[in-house]
Design a protein around this motif. Structure first.
Motif, PDB file in Angstrom:
ATOM      1  N   ASN A  14       0.817  -1.230   0.000  1.00  0.00           N
ATOM      2  CA  ASN A  14       0.000   0.000   0.000  1.00  0.00           C
ATOM      3  C   ASN A  14       0.846   1.273   0.000  1.00  0.00           C
ATOM      4  O   ASN A  14       0.318   2.364   0.249  1.00  0.00           O
TER       5      ASN A  14
ATOM      6  N   SER B 202       2.832   2.341   2.136  1.00  0.00           N
ATOM      7  CA  SER B 202       2.774   2.977   3.448  1.00  0.00           C
ATOM      8  C   SER B 202       3.783   2.345   4.392  1.00  0.00           C
ATOM      9  O   SER B 202       4.324   1.263   4.127  1.00  0.00           O
TER      10      SER B 202
ATOM     11  N   ASP C 245      -1.737  -2.494   5.890  1.00  0.00           N
ATOM     12  CA  ASP C 245      -3.159  -2.396   5.607  1.00  0.00           C
ATOM     13  C   ASP C 245      -3.920  -3.555   6.238  1.00  0.00           C
ATOM     14  O   ASP C 245      -5.144  -3.534   6.330  1.00  0.00           O
TER      15      ASP C 245
ATOM     16  N   ASN D   2       6.808   8.294   2.162  1.00  0.00           N
ATOM     17  CA  ASN D   2       6.193   8.523   3.466  1.00  0.00           C
ATOM     18  C   ASN D   2       6.868   9.591   4.314  1.00  0.00           C
ATOM     19  O   ASN D   2       6.258  10.080   5.267  1.00  0.00           O
TER      20      ASN D   2
ATOM     21  N   TYR E 201      -7.177   5.401  -3.734  1.00  0.00           N
ATOM     22  CA  TYR E 201      -6.655   5.066  -2.411  1.00  0.00           C
ATOM     23  C   TYR E 201      -5.155   4.819  -2.485  1.00  0.00           C
ATOM     24  O   TYR E 201      -4.560   4.888  -3.537  1.00  0.00           O
ATOM     25  N   ASN E 202      -4.571   4.526  -1.393  1.00  0.00           N
ATOM     26  CA  ASN E 202      -3.177   4.194  -1.049  1.00  0.00           C
ATOM     27  C   ASN E 202      -2.359   5.464  -0.801  1.00  0.00           C
ATOM     28  O   ASN E 202      -2.709   6.563  -1.249  1.00  0.00           O
ATOM     29  N   THR E 203      -1.262   5.285  -0.092  1.00  0.00           N
ATOM     30  CA  THR E 203      -0.468   6.421   0.388  1.00  0.00           C
ATOM     31  C   THR E 203       0.179   7.204  -0.747  1.00  0.00           C
ATOM     32  O   THR E 203       0.198   8.437  -0.735  1.00  0.00           O
TER      33      THR E 203
ATOM     34  N   ALA F  13      -2.446   9.353  -2.480  1.00  0.00           N
ATOM     35  CA  ALA F  13      -2.831  10.498  -1.651  1.00  0.00           C
ATOM     36  C   ALA F  13      -1.771  11.590  -1.693  1.00  0.00           C
ATOM     37  O   ALA F  13      -2.093  12.787  -1.794  1.00  0.00           O
ATOM     38  N   ARG F  14      -0.515  11.196  -1.634  1.00  0.00           N
ATOM     39  CA  ARG F  14       0.561  12.187  -1.639  1.00  0.00           C
ATOM     40  C   ARG F  14       0.675  12.881  -2.997  1.00  0.00           C
ATOM     41  O   ARG F  14       0.877  14.100  -3.068  1.00  0.00           O
TER      42      ARG F  14
END
Length: 363
Positions: free
Chosen positions: A154, A156, A160, A194, A275-277, A280-281
């Protein structure tokens, strides 16, 4: 692997005692020997059931490795997917071809008719393996390929699966080809995703990820509405020339309005920003968010349309319909099979309307 005018028969033989052994433990990944005859050419193979939850279905899916001869049409292995829960049997191929049409690397596929020990097993989808041969066939630079095998893929630092901090940033990935050194690049990329501050992220992320290709992949996942596609159902390739990571879709039967169990999925189930990190970034950066918006608009106008998709659906249905009538698992559901094209067209209309109405969220 373009479609032929008629389904090609694949004749597989596995000793009955080996089939019993396979069925004793569905989760055993130790292959058994067999033979596969294609166009009168016989191959010695290793074969095992493939997939996760799909191993429990009556109609099994298979992972086939060639060892004598060692390759078939440049492939050392193929996947034969039963597409058991998809009433149309075309969603996976339709999705992968769709990704290719929007500029995303995707495995090729074709429908075949499988016979096991002389018994009809029905219509299957042959999927190209994503490995070093996948790269060679496309004249792409060598580079590591990782399969996203579970929800830990994910992007991250947090799992998850159990919401705990990951003990390793390689969790969720299985290296298909590459070296230990390549694992370090994967970990570095996830760490940077991250930990970079917002201003640094915008300046630095293009050194790790092919952002344009990622945004096109994201658009494909969102449009086809593959809910699992953000943390699963993909392979990660690091281009040996650019040093950048690219996304490759995989296992896309739960799309075009149906979930993994073939149940109806409403057109608004997956939000426009995904979705997913990493997603999002990227979408927190206005430049990338607006580029994603532009990509979506272009695809909604050109490829994600009934006019574009309908000829493909009709071609596939013409090809596989005779096989469905002989498929012991699907012929009893022929009436439902025949209604699926209209279901897919309706989903396209509804999904297009939903996404168009939500494009403003990417302003």
């Amino acid at each position: 692997m373009m479609n032929d005018k008629s389904l090609l028969n694949y004749q597989m033989y596995i000793h009955p005692s080996d089939i019993i052994d396979l069925k004793k433990d569905l989760w055993n990944d130790e292959p058994v020997p067999g033979t596969l005859t294609i166009n009168k050419r016989k191959f010695d193979i290793d074969v095992v059931f493939r997939g996760s939850h799909i191993r429990k279905f009556k109609k099994k899916s298979y992972h086939v490795s060639f060892y004598k001869p060692s390759h078939y049409k440049g492939s050392k292995e193929i996947h034969l997917n039963a597409e058991y829960k998809d009433p149309s049997l075309i969603r996976n191929k339709l999705s992968l071809d769709f990704f290719e049409s929007i500029g995303v690397l995707a495995p090729q596929s074709k429908h075949i008719f499988l016979l096991l020990n002389g018994r009809s097993e029905g219509v299957y989808l042959e999927l190209e393996s994503v490995d070093e041969n996948f790269l060679q066939r496309r004249n792409l630079p060598n580079g590591p390929i990782y399969y996203a095998v579970d929800g830990d893929a994910n992007f991250s630092l947090v799992s998850d699966l159990d919401k705990e901090t990951k003990k390793s940033l390689e969790l969720g990935y299985e290296r298909k080809c590459g070296t230990n050194q390549d694992d370090q690049y994967l970990q570095e990329m996830i760490f940077k995703v991250n930990t970079l501050l917002k201003e640094e992220f915008e300046k630095e992320i293009h050194r790790y990820v092919d952002v344009e290709k990622y945004l096109r992949w994201l658009a494909g996942v969102v449009l086809t509405q593959n809910y699992d596609g953000f943390v699963h159902n993909y392979a990660l390739y690091r281009n040996g020339e650019t040093g950048l990571f690219e996304m490759i879709p995989w296992d896309y039967d739960a799309t075009w309005g149906r979930d993994v169990n073939g149940r109806e999925m409403s057109e608004d189930y997956v939000r426009i920003n995904g979705y997913n990190t990493l997603t999002a970034r990227l979408l927190s950066v206005k430049t990338y968010r607006k580029r994603y918006q532009t990509i979506l608009k272009e695809i909604l106008e050109h490829q994600f349309t009934i006019d574009f998709i309908k000829p493909q659906v009709e071609q596939l249905y013409t090809l596989i319909r005779p096989g469905i009538k002989k498929d012991p698992y699907k012929k009893v559901h022929l009436e439902r099979f025949e209604t699926e094209p209209n279901y897919i067209y309706r989903f396209i209309e509804l999904r297009k309307n939903y996404l168009t109405a939500n494009l403003y969220k990417l302003d």
